[in-house]
Design a protein around this motif. Structure first.
Motif, PDB file in Angstrom:
ATOM      1  N   ASP A 325       1.107  -1.139  -0.051  1.00 28.21           N
ATOM      2  CA  ASP A 325      -0.003  -0.026  -0.231  1.00 28.21           C
ATOM      3  C   ASP A 325       0.833   1.157  -0.026  1.00 28.21           C
ATOM      4  OD1 ASP A 325      -2.104  -1.695   0.344  1.00 28.21           O
ATOM      5  OD2 ASP A 325      -2.368  -1.490   2.286  1.00 28.21           O
ATOM      6  N   LEU A 326       0.954   1.922  -1.058  1.00 35.38           N
ATOM      7  CA  LEU A 326       1.937   2.998  -1.399  1.00 35.38           C
ATOM      8  C   LEU A 326       1.329   4.048  -1.750  1.00 35.38           C
ATOM      9  CD1 LEU A 326       4.597   0.445  -3.340  1.00 35.38           C
ATOM     10  CD2 LEU A 326       4.453   1.011  -0.717  1.00 35.38           C
ATOM     11  N   VAL A 327       2.241   5.410  -1.498  1.00 37.98           N
ATOM     12  CA  VAL A 327       1.622   6.575  -2.150  1.00 37.98           C
ATOM     13  C   VAL A 327       2.991   7.352  -2.637  1.00 37.98           C
ATOM     14  CG1 VAL A 327       0.849   9.010  -1.231  1.00 37.98           C
ATOM     15  CG2 VAL A 327      -0.009   6.880   0.020  1.00 37.98           C
ATOM     16  N   PHE A 328       2.729   7.712  -3.829  1.00 37.91           N
ATOM     17  CA  PHE A 328       3.772   8.440  -4.478  1.00 37.91           C
ATOM     18  C   PHE A 328       3.425   9.924  -4.451  1.00 37.91           C
ATOM     19  CE2 PHE A 328       5.262   5.303  -8.226  1.00 37.91           C
ATOM     20  CZ  PHE A 328       5.340   4.409  -7.156  1.00 37.91           C
ATOM     21  N   LEU A 329       4.506  10.522  -3.842  1.00 39.49           N
ATOM     22  CA  LEU A 329       4.618  11.910  -3.926  1.00 39.49           C
ATOM     23  C   LEU A 329       5.258  12.827  -4.493  1.00 39.49           C
ATOM     24  CD1 LEU A 329       4.526  11.160   0.152  1.00 39.49           C
ATOM     25  CD2 LEU A 329       2.659  12.434  -0.646  1.00 39.49           C
ATOM     26  N   ASP A 330       5.018  14.056  -4.961  1.00 39.06           N
ATOM     27  CA  ASP A 330       5.592  14.945  -5.808  1.00 39.06           C
ATOM     28  C   ASP A 330       6.515  15.694  -4.854  1.00 39.06           C
ATOM     29  OD1 ASP A 330       4.960  13.957  -8.355  1.00 39.06           O
ATOM     30  OD2 ASP A 330       3.106  15.402  -8.374  1.00 39.06           O
ATOM     31  N   SER A 331       6.032  16.135  -3.613  1.00 38.89           N
ATOM     32  CA  SER A 331       6.594  16.676  -2.685  1.00 38.89           C
ATOM     33  C   SER A 331       6.475  16.071  -1.493  1.00 38.89           C
ATOM     34  CB  SER A 331       6.005  18.305  -2.560  1.00 38.89           C
ATOM     35  OG  SER A 331       6.187  18.893  -1.362  1.00 38.89           O
ATOM     36  N   LEU A 332       7.352  16.156  -0.647  1.00 40.32           N
ATOM     37  CA  LEU A 332       7.147  15.535   0.663  1.00 40.32           C
ATOM     38  C   LEU A 332       6.656  16.916   1.807  1.00 40.32           C
ATOM     39  CD1 LEU A 332       8.348  13.093   2.443  1.00 40.32           C
ATOM     40  CD2 LEU A 332      10.155  14.433   3.129  1.00 40.32           C
ATOM     41  N   GLU A 333       6.998  17.912   1.838  1.00 37.74           N
ATOM     42  CA  GLU A 333       6.632  19.037   2.541  1.00 37.74           C
ATOM     43  C   GLU A 333       5.079  19.317   2.138  1.00 37.74           C
ATOM     44  OE1 GLU A 333       9.200  18.943   1.106  1.00 37.74           O
ATOM     45  OE2 GLU A 333      10.521  18.864   3.137  1.00 37.74           O
ATOM     46  N   ASP A 334       4.824  19.617   1.030  1.00 35.34           N
ATOM     47  CA  ASP A 334       3.310  19.883   0.562  1.00 35.34           C
ATOM     48  C   ASP A 334       2.392  18.737   0.280  1.00 35.34           C
ATOM     49  OD1 ASP A 334       4.032  22.358   0.304  1.00 35.34           O
ATOM     50  OD2 ASP A 334       4.715  22.114  -1.919  1.00 35.34           O
ATOM     51  N   VAL A 335       2.837  17.450   0.582  1.00 37.57           N
ATOM     52  CA  VAL A 335       2.143  16.103   0.551  1.00 37.57           C
ATOM     53  C   VAL A 335       1.059  16.097  -0.897  1.00 37.57           C
ATOM     54  CG1 VAL A 335       0.537  14.648   1.788  1.00 37.57           C
ATOM     55  CG2 VAL A 335       1.778  16.543   2.912  1.00 37.57           C
ATOM     56  N   LYS A 336       1.854  16.378  -1.793  1.00 42.83           N
ATOM     57  CA  LYS A 336       1.150  16.433  -3.161  1.00 42.83           C
ATOM     58  C   LYS A 336       1.272  14.971  -4.017  1.00 42.83           C
ATOM     59  CE  LYS A 336       1.084  18.899  -7.631  1.00 42.83           C
ATOM     60  NZ  LYS A 336       1.938  19.788  -8.540  1.00 42.83           N
ATOM     61  N   ILE A 337      -0.070  14.348  -3.882  1.00 43.74           N
ATOM     62  CA  ILE A 337       0.084  12.903  -4.296  1.00 43.74           C
ATOM     63  C   ILE A 337      -0.343  12.710  -5.874  1.00 43.74           C
ATOM     64  CG2 ILE A 337      -1.289  10.865  -3.829  1.00 43.74           C
ATOM     65  CD1 ILE A 337      -2.068  12.190  -1.129  1.00 43.74           C
ATOM     66  N   GLU A 338       0.648  11.802  -6.309  1.00 41.45           N
ATOM     67  CA  GLU A 338       0.749  11.646  -7.734  1.00 41.45           C
ATOM     68  C   GLU A 338      -0.093  10.242  -7.816  1.00 41.45           C
ATOM     69  OE1 GLU A 338       3.387  10.943 -11.529  1.00 41.45           O
ATOM     70  OE2 GLU A 338       3.533   9.689  -9.884  1.00 41.45           O
TER      71      GLU A 338
END
Length: 579
Positions: A325-338
């Protein structure tokens, strides 16, 4: 056990893994650092971290990869949609697992309501676990639609995804060792189940009693001092950010690298429109990072901490033996989920649910769950509060974005010997009408802080017994709002000048609808526009705030179908102060 040998073979590199994710920046929740290695997945389970080859390769260049987020305590009913629709809303926000408490539907529809929720969650992609409602009814100071004993709950523990006993909110029953509550606590402890707390406003001595009973969590902390009290007594602190109760920012000062592993995130009660606009646990993470929390700690709280709290040994981390169960993020700080994956399968991309295998079919809904509004005939005379001009009254003052209230005493206006709602003073009339057994009970009170200029609003969502709760600037609109809910079979309604100007039918126990989340969101926007038309300008959700004004376990002053209730002394009080 073929799947087991396949995983081991892939882990040992004797065969290729099903999927290998390369070039990503993995959040290592155990060491609290970022690592750059391959993730090997077979049969939906991570089988290796290192260098691997797979039948399918996913390039994660430039992406951070987090374990799927876990909501440690949520009432799905508060989103007003079924678990199927709920999953489509929260998965794009990175939430892959929830610990659901069907407390709301249980108070309205008892065991059948709980079974409906469990059945509805069986074939959906979201990992949905349950805690069994401990307080149905929540207190003896109101009338709910059901009463559940330890014997009623025990069969549900056989369900694979039932983890334990949900928020124990009736502290007096624990403190005084009420027989019914003791049976529930003893059964849960005997079976090795988890027990959630609900320790709103309780002192350290009271927390000692809770912790001694095996209650290990609390989501009701509103100050750092309260959080420290719970942490030093071995409890997990749940940082809540819902629609009505927003406590994350206030609690951040208590979190350090030494105690953070005992903290996790929850939403508790969050409306559908807020889930869509703000997000779920991803919003808690973002808010915490913006508030100065170390990002790695925030992601730990959203993943491994929650998993360990509830004993979910295959969730919450990117490591061999854990579900992919994984989440790909463009930004760690902004929690921008791809992208969001569940057991290695792509479920959401760029904010959209994309699972093609998802079934929209809702389990059959019994008439028992769709016929839940039972009230006697109500007339305007039934909504009157006797008083004289200049009389002082006990008034509920709301606290925006909190579920606590203030108990204030102010002079009120009267007309013909009865309380007269006054827009100028923001003194509005509130009614709670028992709607489960047509008892005829109507609790009446006065509330301040909504700022409505005309009309009335009403709902069958009224924690925890979910009677009809209505608020109005005049009796005619107040009465029409109550009648409309009966005709609708439950829901939300906005009335102005004796006309319905917006509504949302909630045909399942008066709490949820089988409609799509998109359709529900559209109706909620129409309700927001209607609220503007009757003068609402506040920075809070008025329907959600209203729904908690009937909850007699949260300080200070509330209203039940049995009358005005003072939480501090756990007793009903008069609305009008007699001279």
């Amino acid at each position: 056990m073929e799947y087991f040998t396949q995983r081991l073979a892939a882990s040992a590199k004797k065969v290729k893994a099903d999927v290998v994710i390369k070039n990503g920046k993995i959040i290592d929740v155990f060491n609290g650092e970022i690592i750059e290695e391959d993730i090997a997945i077979t049969d939906g389970v991570i089988v290796g971290i290192g260098h691997y080859e797979g039948n399918t390769t996913i390039d994660a260049t430039g992406k951070y990869i987090s374990p799927g987020f876990i909501d440690g305590h949520v009432h799905i009913e508060s989103a007003m949609v079924t678990p199927q629709q709920f999953s489509q809303v929260v998965i794009p926000h990175g939430v892959t697992t929830v610990i659901a408490d069907p407390h709301e539907i249980a108070n309205a529809s008892g065991s059948k309501g709980i079974q409906f929720m469990i059945d509805s969650a069986k074939d959906i992609p979201l990992n949905t676990y349950f805690m069994l409602p401990s307080c149905v009814p929540a207190t003896p100071f109101e009338h709910a639609g059901a009463s559940l004993t330890a014997e009623d709950l025990e069969p549900f523990y056989k369900e694979e995804r039932v983890l334990g006993l949900a928020e124990v909110m009736d502290f007096p029953s624990v403190f005084h060792q009420d027989k019914g509550m003791m049976k529930k606590l003893i059964t849960a402890n005997k079976l090795g189940k988890k027990i959630d707390g609900h320790a709103a406003g309780l002192s350290g001595d009271a927390i000692n009693v809770y912790a001694s009973a095996g209650i290990k969590t609390d989501h009701e902390c509103v100050t750092p001092e309260e959080a420290r009290d719970r942490l030093k007594r071995g409890m997990y602190v749940m940082l809540r950010e819902g629609s009505a109760a927003r406590d994350v920012s206030a609690l951040l000062p208590v979190i350090t690298e030494r105690n953070s592993r005992r903290c996790l995130f929850v939403t508790d009660d969050k409306h559908l429109d807020d889930l869509i606009a703000e997000g779920s646990i991803d919003y808690n993470i973002s808010l915490s990072i913006k508030g100065g929390l170390n990002p790695i700690l925030a992601y730990q709280m959203a993943t491994i901490n929650a998993a360990e709290c509830f004993g979910l040994t295959s969730k919450g981390a990117i490591a061999p033996g854990y579900d992919a169960d994984l989440v790909f993020l463009d930004s760690l700080e902004d929690v921008k989920i791809e992208k969001v994956f569940l057991k290695g399968k792509l479920m959401a991309e760029n904010g959209r649910f994309v699972c093609s295998e998802f079934s929209e079919t809702t389990p059959s809904i019994s008439e028992f769950l769709t016929n839940t509004i039972h009230i006697q005939e109500i007339k305007i005379d039934d909504l009157q509060i006797p008083c004289s001009q200049g009389t002082s009254a006990n008034i509920i003052e709301i606290v925006p974005n909190k579920i606590i209230t203030k108990h204030i005493v102010e002079e009120i206006n009267a007309k013909n010997g009865y309380f007269q709602p006054t827009v100028k003073l923001d003194h509005l009339k509130m009614a709670v009408v028992e709607r489960h057994a047509a008892t005829g009970n109507i609790g009446l009170g006065i509330v301040k802080g909504f700022g409505l200029k005309s009309g009335a609003i009403a709902s069958t969502v009224a924690h925890d017994s979910h009677n009809i709760i209505a608020l109005g600037t005049n009796d005619q609109d107040l009465l029409r709002a109550i009648h409309e809910l009966k005709e609708m079979g439950g829901g939300l309604v906005v009335i102005n000048e004796n006309e319905v100007i917006a509504s949302l039918p909630l045909e399942i126990s008066g709490l949820m609808t089988a409609s799509s989340f998109k359709n529900v969101n559209k109706m909620l926007k129409e309700i927001d526009e209607a609220l503007l038309n009757i003068g609402f300008t506040g920075n809070f959700n008025p329907f959600l705030t209203l729904s908690f004004l009937a909850l007699p376990v949260i300080p200070e002053l509330k209203l039940t179908d049995m009358g005005l209730f003072q939480v501090k002394d756990f007793k009903h009080v008069d609305v009008v102060n007699l001279r």
